[in-house]
Design an enzyme around this catalytic site. Structure first.
Site, PDB file in Angstrom:
ATOM      1  N   GLN A 128      30.045 -66.031  55.572  1.00 55.92           N
ATOM      2  CA  GLN A 128      30.118 -65.928  54.117  1.00 55.92           C
ATOM      3  C   GLN A 128      29.256 -64.756  53.624  1.00 55.92           C
ATOM      4  O   GLN A 128      28.165 -64.944  53.133  1.00 55.92           O
ATOM      5  CB  GLN A 128      29.618 -67.245  53.519  1.00 55.92           C
ATOM      6  CG  GLN A 128      29.763 -67.366  52.036  1.00 55.92           C
ATOM      7  CD  GLN A 128      31.159 -67.719  51.634  1.00 55.92           C
ATOM      8  OE1 GLN A 128      31.747 -68.632  52.185  1.00 55.92           O
ATOM      9  NE2 GLN A 128      31.688 -67.007  50.679  1.00 55.92           N
ATOM     10  N   PHE A 129      29.771 -63.528  53.771  1.00 55.90           N
ATOM     11  CA  PHE A 129      28.994 -62.347  53.380  1.00 55.90           C
ATOM     12  C   PHE A 129      28.672 -62.327  51.894  1.00 55.90           C
ATOM     13  O   PHE A 129      27.707 -61.698  51.460  1.00 55.90           O
ATOM     14  CB  PHE A 129      29.711 -61.051  53.785  1.00 55.90           C
ATOM     15  CG  PHE A 129      30.851 -60.654  52.887  1.00 55.90           C
ATOM     16  CD1 PHE A 129      30.641 -59.783  51.829  1.00 55.90           C
ATOM     17  CD2 PHE A 129      32.126 -61.150  53.101  1.00 55.90           C
ATOM     18  CE1 PHE A 129      31.685 -59.411  51.000  1.00 55.90           C
ATOM     19  CE2 PHE A 129      33.172 -60.788  52.282  1.00 55.90           C
ATOM     20  CZ  PHE A 129      32.952 -59.922  51.226  1.00 55.90           C
ATOM     21  N   THR A 130      29.440 -63.058  51.085  1.00 53.64           N
ATOM     22  CA  THR A 130      29.205 -63.053  49.648  1.00 53.64           C
ATOM     23  C   THR A 130      27.883 -63.713  49.253  1.00 53.64           C
ATOM     24  O   THR A 130      27.449 -63.582  48.108  1.00 53.64           O
ATOM     25  CB  THR A 130      30.366 -63.720  48.886  1.00 53.64           C
ATOM     26  OG1 THR A 130      30.515 -65.065  49.346  1.00 53.64           O
ATOM     27  CG2 THR A 130      31.664 -62.950  49.091  1.00 53.64           C
TER      28      THR A 130
END
Length: 150
Positions: A77-79
């Protein structure tokens, strides 16, 4: 590293190629930022594997995932590294580059498996549909910098 830990009754992830499901355990949303290292992955895997956030017979949060024989669904989940300070469009410059991030993400999942916990994963770098049945709800954020939990 930033990891959102959700205690779940069940969770699943799917895209056009995969579908993975777990029952009772954790759904992890795993963010990997610039400068994160294997030491961060190791310390967070240990902390999460030993987290006592399941209820015992007295309804106290006293049991860990191993004692519950739970499973983990780990989703990249890079966000979690979104910079939302300016304007309305988030920036992601603090997230680690995808190739490096995937390598560290896989290392983190292997560290969890070393605790004899079954770990399923989403497909790194793809658009996925995630279904989470949060139990409690119990949701916590774990973060590590320079190999130490902060």
């Amino acid at each position: 590293m930033k990891i959102v830990v959700q205690r779940v009754r069940s969770a699943s992830v799917k895209n056009h190629q995969i579908e993975r499901t777990i029952q009772q355990g954790f759904c992890l949303l795993v963010g990997i930022g610039e400068g994160d290292t294997q030491a961060d992955a190791e310390v967070l895997a240990k902390k999460i594997a030993n987290a006592r956030i399941f209820e015992d017979e007295n309804e106290k949060l006293n049991l860990n995932i191993q004692q519950m024989k739970g499973e983990i669904l780990s989703i990249s989940q890079f966000t979690l590294y979104a910079d939302v300070r300016k304007g309305n469009r988030p920036g992601f410059t603090k997230a680690m580059a995808p190739d490096q991030a995937n390598e560290l993400y896989e290392y983190f999942n292997d560290q969890l498996r070393a605790f004899q916990i079954p770990v399923e994963t989403g497909e790194f770098g793809t658009d996925m549909l995630v279904n989470i049945q949060n139990d409690g709800p119990v949701t916590m954020i774990y973060e590590s910098v320079d190999g130490k939990v902060v």
